[in-house]
Write a protein that holds these residues in place. Structure first.
Motif, PDB file in Angstrom:
ATOM      1  N   LEU A 101       0.388  -0.916  -0.235  1.00  0.00           N
ATOM      2  CA  LEU A 101      -0.158   0.077   0.108  1.00  0.00           C
ATOM      3  C   LEU A 101       0.995   1.360   0.020  1.00  0.00           C
ATOM      4  N   GLY A 102       2.484   1.660   0.411  1.00  0.00           N
ATOM      5  CA  GLY A 102       3.278   2.563   0.271  1.00  0.00           C
ATOM      6  C   GLY A 102       3.402   3.153   1.770  1.00  0.00           C
ATOM      7  N   LEU A 103       2.907   2.092   2.360  1.00  0.00           N
ATOM      8  CA  LEU A 103       3.170   2.594   3.471  1.00  0.00           C
ATOM      9  C   LEU A 103       4.093   2.427   4.846  1.00  0.00           C
ATOM     10  N   TRP A 104       5.118   1.604   4.046  1.00  0.00           N
ATOM     11  CA  TRP A 104       6.222   0.865   4.830  1.00  0.00           C
ATOM     12  C   TRP A 104       6.863   2.205   6.124  1.00  0.00           C
ATOM     13  N   GLU A 143      -0.820   9.969  10.789  1.00  0.00           N
ATOM     14  CA  GLU A 143      -0.603  11.634  10.266  1.00  0.00           C
ATOM     15  C   GLU A 143      -1.584  11.227   8.642  1.00  0.00           C
ATOM     16  N   ASP A 144      -0.926   9.909   7.740  1.00  0.00           N
ATOM     17  CA  ASP A 144      -1.935   9.925   6.645  1.00  0.00           C
ATOM     18  C   ASP A 144      -3.370   9.951   6.982  1.00  0.00           C
ATOM     19  N   VAL A 145      -3.960   8.937   8.111  1.00  0.00           N
ATOM     20  CA  VAL A 145      -5.250   9.141   8.252  1.00  0.00           C
ATOM     21  C   VAL A 145      -5.786  10.654   8.651  1.00  0.00           C
ATOM     22  N   LEU A 146      -5.590  11.356   9.680  1.00  0.00           N
ATOM     23  CA  LEU A 146      -5.408  12.368   9.564  1.00  0.00           C
ATOM     24  C   LEU A 146      -5.430  13.576   8.547  1.00  0.00           C
ATOM     25  N   GLY A 197      -7.849   8.862   3.771  1.00  0.00           N
ATOM     26  CA  GLY A 197      -7.330   8.213   5.193  1.00  0.00           C
ATOM     27  C   GLY A 197      -7.919   6.707   5.351  1.00  0.00           C
ATOM     28  N   LEU A 198      -9.089   5.654   4.157  1.00  0.00           N
ATOM     29  CA  LEU A 198      -9.145   4.502   4.993  1.00  0.00           C
ATOM     30  C   LEU A 198      -8.350   3.324   4.654  1.00  0.00           C
ATOM     31  N   GLN A 199      -7.269   3.987   3.803  1.00  0.00           N
ATOM     32  CA  GLN A 199      -6.013   2.907   3.234  1.00  0.00           C
ATOM     33  C   GLN A 199      -5.328   3.115   4.695  1.00  0.00           C
TER      34      GLN A 199
END
Length: 281
Positions: free
Chosen positions: A84-87, A237-240, A251-253
């Motif tokens: 998902l690109g969130l490592w 931080e990504d959710v925010l 945000g959902l990812q």
């Protein structure tokens, strides 16, 4: 009709006085935790090759659950976060969680032992734990912001305070539930109180303590998004940002990545907590 009653001025004066007298000490503490522990750990985790982290988590999952399939599944779930690109945000969140949970265990287990040993300590801590578990999560941010300002360190301290109660309670419960006959039999061999605690009570209470650690991990993860509001980076931080920019997909990812991390840590915690202590011979 109502008698005027307010304690906000008293609290404000207390906090102002605390900052005036101990502000430099608090800033030094914050800087030492940030530069001496959190940033080096975060840099080390981000520098590790992802395959090594996945392998380590897979082995940890296999060791905890004693099932190879479970270890492979947990590693696969973390691999999905990388897809998902969130490592990189994952490693930032994981570093914050490691520091926060280390502090939580160092504070919570001794506090639970003291609660089980001394009734006076129990009477003092019981109402404090009730308050800590019923206060809204945003309230935890107020004192740490006043004392430490914005950043990752106040986010760690707020997370520790929020995650402490279940570990303290379950440590206390585990020690109190140790069979009295077993403790008496061990006591008859003449150990000191410390030897009895380390050799008998803590091993028998370990499943309850591990359940407390597992609960604390889940509560700490629930603070990830809220802590991002005061400067903690990572998945929260990504959710925010997703909320602020109406980027619901982002945000959902990131929220899904937090859920996956929670599942992985929960399965590992349950695996260790579910182990039975071998009977005393």
């Amino acid at each position: 009709m109502f008698i005027p009653l307010s304690f906000k001025d008293v609290i404000n004066r207390f906090v102002d006085n605390l900052v005036d007298h101990y502000g430099d000490t608090l800033r030094a503490l914050s800087e030492s935790v940030l530069s001496g522990v959190l940033l080096p750990l975060e840099s080390a985790l981000r520098a590790l090759p992802p395959w090594l982290v996945l392998l380590a988590m897979g082995l940890l999952g296999w060791h905890a659950t004693r099932r190879l399939r479970q270890g492979v599944l947990l590693a696969g779930l973390l691999y999905l976060i990388g897809c998902l690109g969130l490592w990189d945000p994952l490693m930032q969140t994981f570093a914050l969680m490691l520091v926060a949970m280390t502090l939580t265990v160092l504070l919570g287990v001794p506090a639970g032992i003291l609660m089980a040993r001394y009734e006076g300590v129990r009477r003092v801590l019981q109402p404090l734990l009730d308050i800590m578990q019923t206060l809204p999560t945003f309230v935890y941010l107020i004192p740490v912001l006043m004392l430490f300002g914005l950043g990752k360190v106040p986010a760690i301290f707020a997370t520790v305070v929020y995650a402490l109660p279940p570990l303290i309670r379950l440590t206390d419960l585990g020690i109190r539930q140790v069979d009295h006959d077993v403790a008496e039999a061990a006591w008859s061999f003449g150990p000191t109180r410390l030897q009895l605690l380390l050799g008998v009570q803590l091993p028998l209470a370990l499943p309850s303590i591990m359940a407390g650690i597992n609960q604390s991990i889940m509560m700490a993860l629930s603070m990830v998004v809220i802590a991002s509001m005061i400067g903690a980076r990572g998945l929260g931080e990504d959710v925010l940002i997703g909320i602020q920019t109406l980027d619901f997909g982002r945000g959902l990812q990131a929220g899904a990545a937090i859920v996956i991390l929670a599942i992985v840590l929960d399965r590992i915690g349950q695996g260790y907590g579910g182990r039975r202590v071998p009977p005393c011979r």
